[in-house]
Design an enzyme around this catalytic site. Structure first.
Site, PDB file in Angstrom:
ATOM      1  N   ASP A 113      -6.314   8.462  -0.977  1.00  0.00           N
ATOM      2  CA  ASP A 113      -6.360   7.841  -2.200  1.00  0.00           C
ATOM      3  C   ASP A 113      -6.249   6.244  -1.995  1.00  0.00           C
ATOM      4  O   ASP A 113      -5.791   5.713  -0.899  1.00  0.00           O
ATOM      5  CB  ASP A 113      -4.651   8.205  -2.544  1.00  0.00           C
ATOM      6  CG  ASP A 113      -4.112   7.963  -3.825  1.00  0.00           C
ATOM      7  OD1 ASP A 113      -4.891   8.117  -4.983  1.00  0.00           O
ATOM      8  OD2 ASP A 113      -3.106   7.054  -3.980  1.00  0.00           O
ATOM      9  N   GLU A 125     -11.160   7.622  -2.259  1.00  0.00           N
ATOM     10  CA  GLU A 125     -11.134   6.924  -3.766  1.00  0.00           C
ATOM     11  C   GLU A 125     -11.242   5.485  -3.515  1.00  0.00           C
ATOM     12  O   GLU A 125     -10.532   4.693  -3.025  1.00  0.00           O
ATOM     13  CB  GLU A 125      -9.869   7.364  -3.987  1.00  0.00           C
ATOM     14  CG  GLU A 125      -9.649   7.047  -5.765  1.00  0.00           C
ATOM     15  CD  GLU A 125      -8.587   6.763  -6.138  1.00  0.00           C
ATOM     16  OE1 GLU A 125      -8.422   6.431  -7.494  1.00  0.00           O
ATOM     17  OE2 GLU A 125      -7.447   6.189  -5.228  1.00  0.00           O
TER      18      GLU A 125
HETATM   19  C1  GLC Z   1      -4.791   7.153  -7.232  1.00  0.00           C
HETATM   20  C2  GLC Z   1      -4.536   8.606  -7.768  1.00  0.00           C
HETATM   21  C3  GLC Z   1      -3.778   8.436  -8.997  1.00  0.00           C
HETATM   22  C4  GLC Z   1      -2.354   7.934  -8.618  1.00  0.00           C
HETATM   23  C5  GLC Z   1      -2.453   6.214  -7.898  1.00  0.00           C
HETATM   24  C6  GLC Z   1      -1.420   5.869  -7.214  1.00  0.00           C
HETATM   25  O1  GLC Z   1      -5.579   6.425  -8.075  1.00  0.00           O
HETATM   26  O2  GLC Z   1      -5.780   9.048  -8.109  1.00  0.00           O
HETATM   27  O3  GLC Z   1      -3.494   9.685  -9.779  1.00  0.00           O
HETATM   28  O4  GLC Z   1      -1.639   7.781  -9.658  1.00  0.00           O
HETATM   29  O5  GLC Z   1      -3.466   6.577  -7.111  1.00  0.00           O
HETATM   30  O6  GLC Z   1      -1.156   6.993  -6.081  1.00  0.00           O
END
Ligand code: GLC
Length: 526
Positions: free
Chosen positions: A198, A262
């Protein structure tokens, strides 16, 4: 050779996939119960959104214990059973690692905020405010407002790039680094095949906490919305040190564990950098592709630039939906059947690893959720300007029965059901012309032909609205992304798979004719 290069990945938002105990919330046993669907579909690995104990302010992305399992979702034994049962079907299991921040209920933060002298104070980012009483700098939270909250008990501000209940960890602190090494090893030893990471491009922040410069009109929409360029709180060089450290841990296992980032970056050169010299991320999500408008010139440009930037050393990953954005049938296909079939052929046909989001395989669209039923903090905060992320998180539509096969007919699902009478797995499984069968058959061809997995990709010339590419010198994908008929000259072979299944097996001699929003795969050796 990295196993993930051959794989089709599938994201499961566990709360919404399948409810095994009738409480209206999807759970791990529910995932186990549907592994046969995933094996039938041809999925090689599943990524589970966070399964850890969490106060659910951000539905699991606020972790209170990285080694635990949220009681609503199951037990440690269920995790073992899932890894085991999935493994039996040749499916690997990936978890979601959230290293940028914890929940404010995590014992680390409870300790950190207990006093300025606490042992874990420095595990988070604390600073004094400015003389005028404002926060330490101008950084903004992705969820709106300043990225700082004041803690009256210790009279300092703490950093949070998301909710104030999601304090950012301090990645300059070596104990924090050590704690995450142990978390990774813990799950890898349990048989987890990798981690989706993440917000991984922004875990390290400027040590001097300098102000970000303002955004300009040329910046991507996200930065214009923030009002600033994330020069000092994202993409710092030190992020690469952490990625290399994690990759050494991942590579110590056999087979190597996947690190799937991500990477919320809009510059494809920056995206290439997080693969390092093959010693950082194994795969990194491609946001420019995810957010591209669905037309041939735009997609051609982004795919070509991705190929050029990543070269042969790194491997692309393609996705069109996830739990943070509107589902692709709604976002870019206006629920037009031909368009969404083209989108699936695109995902599965491009050179790289596709990541499907649960429901993509049946063309599941967004489900409007009224304000009173919103669960997502982003939706609640920005309604009605944006409906937030709940519409893309509604339960999987397994069948047309009450409860959609997701939960019992009597139970109230945690988010309302979509149009499961019209779009569901059971009906599409029995229909050879369905989106589901197209998706499955495309994956099966990819599994059967090395060229469709590893073959190089070259552009095929044609009309501007037709996106066409050749894989491994042999297979041609052609997608007519316009609402008019089109033809691609000089194609010979056999049509292996068409969005209109009536064309499967057709001999192609000379021009390949395509109707509006029609996509095909042609075997030149056929
Ligand atoms: C990432 C996740 C999202 C979350 C954010 C904070 O972007 O995919 O769902 O709200 O991180 O953890």
């Amino acid at each position: 050779m990295a196993w993930w290069r051959d794989a089709v990945l599938y994201q499961i938002y566990v709360r919404s996939f399948a409810d095994s105990d009738g409480d209206g919330v999807g759970d791990l046993r529910g995932v186990v119960a549907h592994l046969d669907h995933l094996a039938w579909l041809g999925v090689d690995a599943i990524w589970l959104s966070p399964i850890h104990p969490s106060p659910n302010e951000d539905w699991g992305y606020d972790v209170a214990d990285y080694l635990g399992v949220h009681a609503e979702l199951g037990t440690q034994r269920d995790v073992d059973a899932l890894i085991d049962e999935a493994g039996r079907r040749g499916i690997r299991v990936l978890l979601d690692l959230v290293p940028n921040h914890t929940s404010d209920r995590h014992e680390w933060f409870v300790d950190a905020r207990s006093s300025r002298a606490s042992h874990r104070r420095d595990w988070y980012v604390w600073a004094d405010g400015r003389a005028d009483g404002s926060p330490p700098n101008n950084w903004r939270s992705s969820f709106g407002g300043p990225a700082w909250s004041y803690d009256p008990a210790t009279a300092q501000w703490y950093l949070h790039h998301f909710l104030s209940s999601q304090p950012d960890l301090n990645w300059w602190n070596t104990e924090v680094r050590g704690a995450f090494d142990a978390i990774l090893r813990h799950w890898f030893e349990r048989g987890v095949a990798g981690m989706r990471i993440d917000v991984c491009h922004m875990i390290v922040k400027d040590r001097e906490l300098r102000d970000n410069p303002p955004a300009t009109d040329d910046d991507p929409a996200f930065l214009r919305m923030l009002g600033q360029r994330q020069v000092y709180d994202s993409g710092l060089p030190e992020v690469h040190d952490v990625l290399r450290r994690w990759r050494r841990i991942a590579d110590a296992y056999e087979p190597s564990r996947l690190l799937l980032g991500e990477t919320y970056v809009f510059d494809l050169a920056e995206l290439a950098s997080v693969y390092g010299g093959g010693d950082e991320l194994g795969l990194a999500f491609n946001m420019p592709f995810l957010f591209a408008s669905f037309d041939a010139p735009t997609l051609r440009r982004i795919v070509a630039e991705t190929e050029a930037r990543l070269g042969t050393a790194h491997w692309p990953v393609w996705t069109l939906s996830n739990h943070d954005v509107s589902r692709f049938p709604t976002r870019c296909c206006e629920d037009e059947d031909g368009k969404l079939r083209c989108a699936l052929l695109l995902l599965i046909g491009l050179r790289g690893t596709p990541v499907l989001y649960y429901g993509d395989e049946i063309g599941m669209a967004d489900t409007p959720v009224p304000f009173e039923e919103l669960r997502d903090p982003v939706g609640k905060r920005f309604w009605p300007a944006t409906p937030g992320r709940d519409p893309a998180r509604t339960p999987m539509q397994w069948n047309a029965a009450p409860g959609a096969g997701f939960t019992t007919p009597q139970s109230r699902p945690w988010l309302r059901l979509g149009d499961h009478a019209t779009v569901n797995v059971a009906a599409q499984r029995d229909d050879p012309a369905s989106v589901l069968r197209l998706c499955r058959d495309a994956i099966a061809l990819r599994r059967a032909h090395h060229e469709l997995r590893r073959g190089d990709s070259t552009t095929v010339d044609g009309p501007p609205g037709v996106l066409a590419w050749r894989r491994g010198g042999r297979f041609v994908f052609a997608l007519n992304l316009t609402d008019r008929d089109a033809a691609l000259p000089a194609i010979e072979g056999r049509l292996l798979l068409g969005s209109d299944r009536a064309r499967d097996g057709e001999a192609i001699r000379g021009a390949l004719r395509l109707r509006r929003w029609e996509g095909v795969l042609v075997d030149a050796a056929g």
